[in-house]
Scaffold this active site. Structure first.
Site, PDB file in Angstrom:
ATOM      1  N   HIS A 279      43.914  33.484  40.965  1.00 44.64           N
ATOM      2  CA  HIS A 279      42.736  34.231  41.532  1.00 44.64           C
ATOM      3  C   HIS A 279      42.912  33.814  42.832  1.00 44.64           C
ATOM      4  O   HIS A 279      42.531  32.739  43.416  1.00 44.64           O
ATOM      5  CB  HIS A 279      41.489  33.363  40.890  1.00 44.64           C
ATOM      6  CG  HIS A 279      41.154  33.677  39.748  1.00 44.64           C
ATOM      7  ND1 HIS A 279      40.796  35.096  38.994  1.00 44.64           N
ATOM      8  CD2 HIS A 279      41.255  32.814  38.548  1.00 44.64           C
ATOM      9  CE1 HIS A 279      40.557  34.721  37.808  1.00 44.64           C
ATOM     10  NE2 HIS A 279      40.904  33.581  37.318  1.00 44.64           N
TER      11      HIS A 279
ATOM     12  N   GLU B  18      45.608  35.167  35.072  1.00 40.58           N
ATOM     13  CA  GLU B  18      44.457  35.967  35.277  1.00 40.58           C
ATOM     14  C   GLU B  18      44.119  36.644  36.735  1.00 40.58           C
ATOM     15  O   GLU B  18      43.363  36.363  37.444  1.00 40.58           O
ATOM     16  CB  GLU B  18      43.070  34.726  35.335  1.00 40.58           C
ATOM     17  CG  GLU B  18      43.119  34.019  34.026  1.00 40.58           C
ATOM     18  CD  GLU B  18      41.911  33.078  34.015  1.00 40.58           C
ATOM     19  OE1 GLU B  18      40.988  32.933  34.848  1.00 40.58           O
ATOM     20  OE2 GLU B  18      41.991  32.279  32.879  1.00 40.58           O
TER      21      GLU B  18
ATOM     22  N   ASP C  21      43.803  38.038  40.024  1.00 40.73           N
ATOM     23  CA  ASP C  21      43.028  38.935  40.852  1.00 40.73           C
ATOM     24  C   ASP C  21      43.196  38.674  42.442  1.00 40.73           C
ATOM     25  O   ASP C  21      43.332  37.465  42.657  1.00 40.73           O
ATOM     26  CB  ASP C  21      41.455  39.303  40.504  1.00 40.73           C
ATOM     27  CG  ASP C  21      40.545  38.014  40.326  1.00 40.73           C
ATOM     28  OD1 ASP C  21      40.927  37.015  40.817  1.00 40.73           O
ATOM     29  OD2 ASP C  21      39.805  37.974  39.528  1.00 40.73           O
TER      30      ASP C  21
ATOM     31  N   GLU D  98      41.668  24.366  32.729  1.00 39.74           N
ATOM     32  CA  GLU D  98      41.225  23.766  33.999  1.00 39.74           C
ATOM     33  C   GLU D  98      41.074  22.260  33.802  1.00 39.74           C
ATOM     34  O   GLU D  98      40.006  21.898  34.274  1.00 39.74           O
ATOM     35  CB  GLU D  98      39.793  24.584  34.251  1.00 39.74           C
ATOM     36  CG  GLU D  98      40.443  25.945  34.779  1.00 39.74           C
ATOM     37  CD  GLU D  98      39.025  26.783  34.947  1.00 39.74           C
ATOM     38  OE1 GLU D  98      37.754  26.417  35.229  1.00 39.74           O
ATOM     39  OE2 GLU D  98      39.143  28.194  35.517  1.00 39.74           O
TER      40      GLU D  98
ATOM     41  N   ASN E  83      46.442  26.098  31.057  1.00 40.48           N
ATOM     42  CA  ASN E  83      46.214  27.282  31.958  1.00 40.48           C
ATOM     43  C   ASN E  83      45.109  26.478  33.307  1.00 40.48           C
ATOM     44  O   ASN E  83      44.530  25.757  33.060  1.00 40.48           O
ATOM     45  CB  ASN E  83      45.496  28.326  31.385  1.00 40.48           C
ATOM     46  CG  ASN E  83      45.087  29.419  32.054  1.00 40.48           C
ATOM     47  OD1 ASN E  83      46.065  30.035  32.615  1.00 40.48           O
ATOM     48  ND2 ASN E  83      43.777  29.954  32.241  1.00 40.48           N
TER      49      ASN E  83
HETATM   50  C1  XIL Z   1      35.122  34.336  33.890  1.00 39.34           C
HETATM   51  C2  XIL Z   1      34.690  35.536  33.716  1.00 39.34           C
HETATM   52  O1  XIL Z   1      35.351  36.554  34.151  1.00 39.34           O
HETATM   53  C3  XIL Z   1      33.109  35.882  33.899  1.00 39.34           C
HETATM   54  O2  XIL Z   1      32.572  37.067  33.189  1.00 39.34           O
HETATM   55  C4  XIL Z   1      32.410  34.716  33.212  1.00 39.34           C
HETATM   56  O3  XIL Z   1      30.857  34.778  33.517  1.00 39.34           O
HETATM   57  C5  XIL Z   1      32.889  33.354  33.650  1.00 39.34           C
HETATM   58  O4  XIL Z   1      34.384  33.412  33.446  1.00 39.34           O
HETATM   59  N1  XIL Z   1      38.841  31.070  34.803  1.00 39.34           N
HETATM   60  C6  XIL Z   1      38.911  31.323  33.459  1.00 39.34           C
HETATM   61  C7  XIL Z   1      38.307  32.458  33.082  1.00 39.34           C
HETATM   62  O5  XIL Z   1      39.746  30.587  32.871  1.00 39.34           O
HETATM   63  O6  XIL Z   1      37.699  32.275  31.865  1.00 39.34           O
HETATM   64  C8  XIL Z   1      37.087  32.809  33.862  1.00 39.34           C
HETATM   65  O7  XIL Z   1      36.491  34.162  33.470  1.00 39.34           O
HETATM   66  C9  XIL Z   1      37.470  32.939  35.345  1.00 39.34           C
HETATM   67  C10 XIL Z   1      38.085  31.623  35.895  1.00 39.34           C
END
Ligand code: XIL
Length: 565
Positions: free
Chosen positions: A244, A273, A275, A167, A208
């Site tokens: 996401h 990641e 979802d 990020e 990422n």
């Molecule tokens: C999130 C986790 O899912 C949570 O449990 C935690 O509190 C915060 O981080 N981007 C990422 C992940 O790269 O590491 C994040 O994970 C979600 C967004």
């Protein structure tokens, strides 16, 4: 016959007894003609040479049998949801704690899974002691952290890749002004990759980020950074697209094209990641939409050779970061709170299974020359004679391209031998061709092209609807248009609308709501969502979007065309 299709290369059962058991299961459970339809996700993924992964939480992993069983059975790759982050591994300087990280790696080893290390350098979940360091101390703390964490697993065959930086971009494509950047400048990124390579020369090293799934300002900045780092021999091997997503914001339809442009830089790409959240409560219609999003994410990865696989950010709605992070939203995963498979599970399964036969390398025949019928100012209907596919995986659909030189943009996709292209510009000549795809992702040679010219827009309403936008707020390098009101000006109800407009040069969309956006060059097409497409006569709805523009530029978008559907 059953067992040879059931047991795919790379998923060889460890014992003959296991093979016999699977064979028996096959006889009892599997519908004829689709021998391995009930096999777990990981078996299908492995057969396609990809991983299907999940993020794992250490608490659930040690406390819940059902959680452990699904994690072990369905996935062949895992990522620690939190256990490898800095605050977990080095909470105070030089004091390393690998209990959670080791638990994940051990679980993966026992279950023949790969581990993706997440994450080394991030602005979140990094202890205060790091953030307060001066430049020299911060750089050496980063080096030490990377070499300890990566070094611990360098000889562990399960741990194969790392998110080195996470990020690093703002939404407009600038580098994020994190404490890393503020203290060390941009060079912290290249340094982090070099330290990671030194700690494990064989690990695959990734950058990422989120909101980089489609082609937009942020993903283009990432693309430029990766290209320039690689030119300088900085060891960036892979790019992660978090994904996401939310059903109410639309699907990033340029995902596959975006993966392809990164792949052309020579890097591996992966969905890291995914979802797909919704506004709660769940309904069957939202579930169905979510399932198509999951399908399309997985399919995009399957269609791109350089895409290594897809990691889902958890698997059960019982445990997900979404409701805590996005109030009012949830139900983002493929199992419900009671570990029941949702339609999205089936969608992921079928997209991994699609075509089934990994040996199909025969593309479909070329489609016939398209005929352009019913050309308007903003749309055109094309029809062509169908392709056939003899490779085994079957015809999956067609993609229509505009002939434009070195890269030909996609104008649309269809599962039948006809399509209505929308969002075209008035009085414009289009030369287009069609390619067929099969279930294994093989593309046919292009059809011959057809040339047509859209009719003149008369400046008045183009369809049975109108659209008008208001600049709600603006600042140096951006602005928000809200609302864009869409009104049905016809005398009968419309079932869907399409608003098109042109972005001034240098402007790009950075966010949108209540419409599904696609961008091709400077032309933007906003289509209704499933909840705001039906408008009776005189009824209206609205959507909005945010744009970034070059600093000092004062232009804003104006001039909207509305058509239905
Ligand atoms: C999130 C986790 O899912 C949570 O449990 C935690 O509190 C915060 O981080 N981007 C990422 C992940 O790269 O590491 C994040 O994970 C979600 C967004």
């Amino acid at each position: 016959m059953l067992s040879s299709t059931l047991i795919r290369p790379g998923t060889r059962p460890r014992t003959l007894a296991a093979a016999a058991l699977l064979g028996l299961l096959a006889v009892f459970l599997l519908p004829a003609g689709h021998a391995d339809a009930s096999a777990p996700l990981r078996q299908h993924a492995a057969a396609r040479g990809k991983f299907i992964g999940t993020a794992l939480a250490t608490g659930q992993l040690s406390n819940e049998t059902q959680y452990r069983n699904i994690a072990a059975t369905e996935f062949n790759q895992v990522t620690a949801e939190n256990a490898m982050k800095w605050d977990a591994t080095e909470p105070s300087q030089g004091q390393f704690n690998f209990s959670g990280a080791d638990a994940i790696v051990n679980f993966a080893t026992q279950n023949n899974q790969q581990v993706h290390g997440h994450t080394l350098v991030w602005h979140n979940q990094t202890p205060g002691w790091v953030q307060g360091l001066g430049a020299t101390a911060m750089r050496s703390a980063m080096q030490n952290h990377i070499s300890q964490v990566v070094g611990r697993y360098a000889d562990n065959p399960a741990v194969v890749s790392w998110d080195v930086v996470n990020e690093v971009f703002e939404e407009n494509g600038n580098l994020r002004t994190s404490f890393w950047y503020n203290t060390l400048g941009q060079s912290y990124i290249a340094d982090a990759f070099r330290y990671a390579r030194a700690a494990d020369p064989n690990a695959r090293l990734c950058i990422n980020d989120y909101n980089v799934e489609g082609i937009n300002a942020k993903s283009t900045a990432m693309y430029n950074l990766v290209a320039s780092l690689r030119q300088q021999n900085v060891p960036v091997d892979c790019v992660g697209f978090q994904s996401h997503l939310a059903i109410q914001y639309g699907f990033p339809t340029s995902l596959q094209q975006n993966l392809e442009r990164f792949a052309a830089l020579g890097v591996q790409v992966r969905i890291t990641e995914v979802d797909i959240r919704m506004q709660t409560p769940r309904t069957s219609s939202k579930d169905a939409t979510q399932a198509t999003y999951y399908r399309d994410v997985v399919q995009a990865c399957m269609n791109v050779n350089a895409c290594a696989g897809v990691t889902i950010w958890g698997f059960t709605d019982r445990y997900s970061w979404v409701p805590d992070t996005f109030p009012g939203e949830g139900a983002a995963l493929i199992y419900d709170e009671n570990y029941q498979q949702k339609p999205s599970y089936t969608a992921v399964h079928d997209a991994l299974d699609d075509g089934g036969d990994p040996t199909d390398t025969t593309p479909p025949t070329a489609p016939g020359t398209p005929a352009a019928s019913n050309v308007t100012a903003n749309s055109a209907t094309l029809t062509w004679s169908a392709s056939t596919d003899s490779g085994g995986s079957g015809l999956a659909g067609y993609t229509v391209y505009r002939e434009q030189g070195s890269t030909d943009p996609q104008l649309g996709q269809s599962s039948t031998n006809s399509i209505t292209l929308t969002g075209l510009s008035p009085s414009t000549q289009y030369q287009v061709y069609v390619r067929a795809r099969d279930g294994a992702g093989n593309l046919s040679t292009p059809s011959s092209t057809v040339t047509f010219t859209t009719t003149e827009g008369d400046g008045g309403p183009e369809g049975p609807c109108t659209a008008a936008g208001t600049v709600q707020t603006q600042w140096g390098n951006g602005y928000v248009i809200q609302p864009v009101t869409v009104t049905n000006t016809g005398s009968s109800a419309i079932n869907g609308w399409t608003v098109t407009f042109t972005l001034p040069a240098g402007h790009s969309i950075t966010g949108s709501w209540n419409a599904a956006f696609t961008t091709s060059g400077q032309t933007v097409t906003a289509k209704n969502m499933n909840y705001n497409g039906n408008l009776g006569p005189n009824a209206g709805t609205s959507f909005g979007f945010q744009v970034s523009r070059p600093n000092g530029n004062t232009q804003t978008v104006s001039g909207y065309t509305c058509a239905s559907p």
